[in-house]
Design an enzyme around this catalytic site. Structure first.
Site, PDB file in Angstrom:
ATOM      1  N   ASP A 146       0.813  -1.210   0.000  1.00 53.96           N
ATOM      2  CA  ASP A 146       0.000   0.000   0.000  1.00 53.96           C
ATOM      3  C   ASP A 146       0.848   1.262   0.000  1.00 53.96           C
ATOM      4  OD1 ASP A 146      -1.914  -1.933   0.305  1.00 53.96           O
ATOM      5  OD2 ASP A 146      -2.546  -1.312   2.309  1.00 53.96           O
ATOM      6  N   ASP A 224      -2.637   5.154  -2.808  1.00 55.82           N
ATOM      7  CA  ASP A 224      -2.015   3.927  -2.313  1.00 55.82           C
ATOM      8  C   ASP A 224      -1.397   3.216  -3.514  1.00 55.82           C
ATOM      9  OD1 ASP A 224      -3.064   4.512   0.163  1.00 55.82           O
ATOM     10  OD2 ASP A 224      -4.066   2.576   0.430  1.00 55.82           O
ATOM     11  N   HIS A 273      -8.026  -0.384  -3.922  1.00 57.15           N
ATOM     12  CA  HIS A 273      -6.955  -1.285  -4.335  1.00 57.15           C
ATOM     13  C   HIS A 273      -7.333  -2.153  -5.533  1.00 57.15           C
ATOM     14  CE1 HIS A 273      -5.091  -0.841  -0.054  1.00 57.15           C
ATOM     15  NE2 HIS A 273      -5.045   0.283  -0.771  1.00 57.15           N
ATOM     16  N   ASP A 275      -5.749  -4.600  -6.785  1.00 59.78           N
ATOM     17  CA  ASP A 275      -5.317  -6.003  -6.791  1.00 59.78           C
ATOM     18  C   ASP A 275      -6.361  -6.983  -6.272  1.00 59.78           C
ATOM     19  OD1 ASP A 275      -4.952  -5.067  -4.211  1.00 59.78           O
ATOM     20  OD2 ASP A 275      -2.792  -5.455  -4.145  1.00 59.78           O
ATOM     21  N   CYS A 379      -0.975  -7.902  -1.280  1.00 68.01           N
ATOM     22  CA  CYS A 379      -0.925  -6.802  -0.313  1.00 68.01           C
ATOM     23  C   CYS A 379       0.229  -6.965   0.676  1.00 68.01           C
ATOM     24  CB  CYS A 379      -2.225  -6.752   0.484  1.00 68.01           C
ATOM     25  SG  CYS A 379      -3.703  -6.473  -0.485  1.00 68.01           S
TER      26      CYS A 379
END
Length: 394
Positions: A146, A224, A273, A275, A379
């Site tokens: 992040d 992030d 995020h 991902d 992550c």
């Protein structure tokens, strides 16, 4: 602006980790690179080249994040209530121990593949710190993805918008100084003020059919790194509740003409995020979440790629699932060790079968208990060095 974070006794290096300043190659046959491929301590251009060195997060000192609009509206609604009640308290020991056992198993897999594993320092995240206009306790260093991005030989520290994460980078400074002295570039985006102007304090989650809106405004650049994934000269990003357009444009200008950043509009009502939405696995192959992306609106650049539509996550119904910060779609938050080998949650047999059918070699690993700390395999890691060169894949 200062922090009163106190540092606990310095972390020891685990067996198989490189010592500070040790840039030697693994012995022959250990799965490491040939010495001539090691151009520098930091070198990574995509999500799939053979992984040589990686930073893996820590759970020690983890503290439930302080109450803030960015935290409340980035969590599933029922979980948000629980986190409000527990905010500022240390995570329960039984939960930390459960997640730590799975983290140890993940690290063992990485080392077994000949990958050098590095760790941030242990920090007391429970300590309170203050800045003009706001105060907070810390969170944890479970998810280095992040706060940092590696593009080629450069480490980029990101301007995160959660006040509770403001000093998270302190745990990594010893490592980054080592990499810098060994030749890596080290950049920090402008540190944000995090004043009230950055946030929509009257924010509510958009209802179906409503226009998309975000917790963060365009007051200053914030992002992030986990909202970006790298495919050589092309990088994909989603605007989200932690990444604004100003942040995307800052990175676009910083990287210059050598890279092209493509924006993928998320249809998730609480985007955070990329991902768990869009995961490149190998040249020409990307795993996508059909709930968060409109597959008919993907950028034309992806027309020549195989868009692998992920199966729906296998349900996991236990007490930890009820405490997770993450959506079930962290099922696709996988980590590619090579173009073939992918670490994937053991409790996702449908995805494991699909990956095998697509020609990959999934490595099952228990990791679901990491969810309450913010993520899964992608992550929990920051790939420092992958064996490969800068290329265009489109």
């Amino acid at each position: 602006m200062t922090s009163d974070h106190s540092t606990l006794p310095e972390a020891t290096f685990e067996q198989g980790e490189a010592l500070p300043g040790d840039q030697t190659s693994p012995p022959a046959g250990a799965g490491g690179p040939a010495p001539e491929t090691m151009a520098g301590p930091v070198m990574s251009y995509n999500e799939w080249d053979p992984l040589e060195e990686v930073i893996v997060g820590r759970l020690e000192g983890a503290t439930v994040p302080s109450v803030h609009v960015t935290v409340t509206y980035n969590l599933p609604p029922l979980i948000a209530r629980l986190y409000r009640l527990a905010a500022g308290h240390r995570y329960p020991k039984w939960l930390v121990n459960k997640a730590q056992g799975e983290l140890d198993g993940f690290i063992a897999i990485l080392k077994g593949e000949g990958i050098t594993v590095r760790r941030p320092e242990i920090v007391d995240h429970h300590a309170k710190f203050k800045a003009p206009g706001w105060s907070s306790r810390g969170f944890c260093v479970a998810c280095p993805r992040d706060g940092f991005m590696v593009v080629g030989d450069e480490i980029i520290e990101t301007p995160m918008c959660w006040p509770t994460r403001y000093f998270e980078g302190n745990a990594y400074r010893k490592l980054f100084k080592e990499y810098f002295h060994a030749g890596a570039r080290w950049t920090s985006a402008p540190r944000p003020e995090l004043s009230d102007e950055l946030y929509d304090l009257n924010y509510s989650i958009p209802s179906p059919g409503e226009k998309m809106r975000y917790v963060v405004t365009e007051f200053e650049p914030v992002f992030d790194a986990a909202d970006f994934v790298r495919c050589g000269r092309d990088i994909f990003v989603t605007q989200s509740n932690v990444t604004n357009l100003a942040g995307i444009n800052w990175l676009r200008r910083h990287l210059g003409d050598e890279y092209t950043i493509h924006e993928l509009p998320s249809i998730c009502k609480q985007p955070m995020h990329i991902d768990s939405t869009f995961m490149p696995l190998a040249p020409g192959k990307v795993l996508v979440n059909p709930d968060y992306l409109d597959l008919d609106r993907l950028p034309p650049i992806l027309k020549k790629w195989d868009v692998l539509v992920a199966p729906r996550p296998d349900p996991i119904d236990n007490v930890i699932a009820k405490m997770s910060m993450c959506s079930p779609w962290t099922s696709i938050n996988v980590l590619s060790l090579t173009e073939k080998k992918i670490v994937v949650e053991r409790q996702q047999p449908t995805l494991i079968k699909a990956l095998k059918d697509w020609g990959f070699e999934p490595i099952p690993c228990d990791f679901f208990s990491y969810g309450p700390f913010g993520g899964a395999f992608h992550c929990a890691t920051l790939d420092v060095r992958r064996r490969g060169t800068l290329q265009s894949y489109f």
